[in-house]
Write a protein that holds these residues in place. Structure first.
Motif, PDB file in Angstrom:
ATOM      1  N   ALA A  56       0.834  -1.203   0.000  1.00  0.00           N
ATOM      2  CA  ALA A  56       0.000   0.000   0.000  1.00  0.00           C
ATOM      3  C   ALA A  56       0.868   1.252   0.000  1.00  0.00           C
ATOM      4  O   ALA A  56       0.589   2.214  -0.728  1.00  0.00           O
ATOM      5  N   MET A  57       1.934   1.246   0.783  1.00  0.00           N
ATOM      6  CA  MET A  57       2.819   2.403   0.849  1.00  0.00           C
ATOM      7  C   MET A  57       3.543   2.605  -0.477  1.00  0.00           C
ATOM      8  O   MET A  57       3.683   3.735  -0.956  1.00  0.00           O
ATOM      9  N   VAL A  58       3.992   1.514  -1.094  1.00  0.00           N
ATOM     10  CA  VAL A  58       4.656   1.598  -2.397  1.00  0.00           C
ATOM     11  C   VAL A  58       3.679   2.107  -3.448  1.00  0.00           C
ATOM     12  O   VAL A  58       4.015   2.988  -4.252  1.00  0.00           O
ATOM     13  N   THR A  59       2.470   1.583  -3.447  1.00  0.00           N
ATOM     14  CA  THR A  59       1.449   2.018  -4.397  1.00  0.00           C
ATOM     15  C   THR A  59       1.182   3.508  -4.261  1.00  0.00           C
ATOM     16  O   THR A  59       1.111   4.233  -5.250  1.00  0.00           O
ATOM     17  N   PHE A  60       1.057   3.963  -3.024  1.00  0.00           N
ATOM     18  CA  PHE A  60       0.812   5.377  -2.779  1.00  0.00           C
ATOM     19  C   PHE A  60       1.964   6.232  -3.298  1.00  0.00           C
ATOM     20  O   PHE A  60       1.751   7.221  -4.009  1.00  0.00           O
ATOM     21  N   GLN A  61       3.201   5.843  -2.970  1.00  0.00           N
ATOM     22  CA  GLN A  61       4.365   6.623  -3.398  1.00  0.00           C
ATOM     23  C   GLN A  61       4.465   6.677  -4.915  1.00  0.00           C
ATOM     24  O   GLN A  61       4.689   7.745  -5.491  1.00  0.00           O
ATOM     25  N   LEU A  62       4.286   5.554  -5.583  1.00  0.00           N
ATOM     26  CA  LEU A  62       4.373   5.532  -7.046  1.00  0.00           C
ATOM     27  C   LEU A  62       3.245   6.339  -7.683  1.00  0.00           C
ATOM     28  O   LEU A  62       3.446   6.994  -8.702  1.00  0.00           O
TER      29      LEU A  62
END
Length: 98
Positions: A56-62
């Protein structure tokens, strides 16, 4: 002829089969690489966080990075100004030819 083929990518320890166009393979593999790098960065920083939360954090950052790039590449203000200047030039040229 169908130019699609099946590749397997691994994201967060799980394998996924993707049917993609041949000309997209490099982009798809680079996307997987970026996800893996960001997952590793978050995993080092937040060692106790669940894989779903890391994703979720990676998705948000990207997604944030993607939106910033979209804003950066928005050419509509320039296109509108070019139309305005073109209209002025055409008006000037019409006045000169009369």
């Amino acid at each position: 002829m169908d130019d699609k083929f099946l590749i397997h990518v691994e994201i967060a320890g799980k394998s996924y089969g993707l049917r993609i166009n041949r000309d997209e393979e490099q982009v798809v593999r680079e996307a997987v690489r970026q996800i893996r790098i960001k997952m590793d960065q978050y995993r080092k920083k937040y060692s106790e966080v669940d894989v779903k939360d890391l994703l979720a954090m990676v998705t948000f950052q990207l997604s944030v990075e993607n939106l910033k790039l979209e804003d950066k590449n928005d050419t509509s203000p320039f296109t509108e100004k070019i139309r305005e200047l073109t209209g002025e030039l055409e008006g000037y040229l019409m006045d000169k030819s009369l």
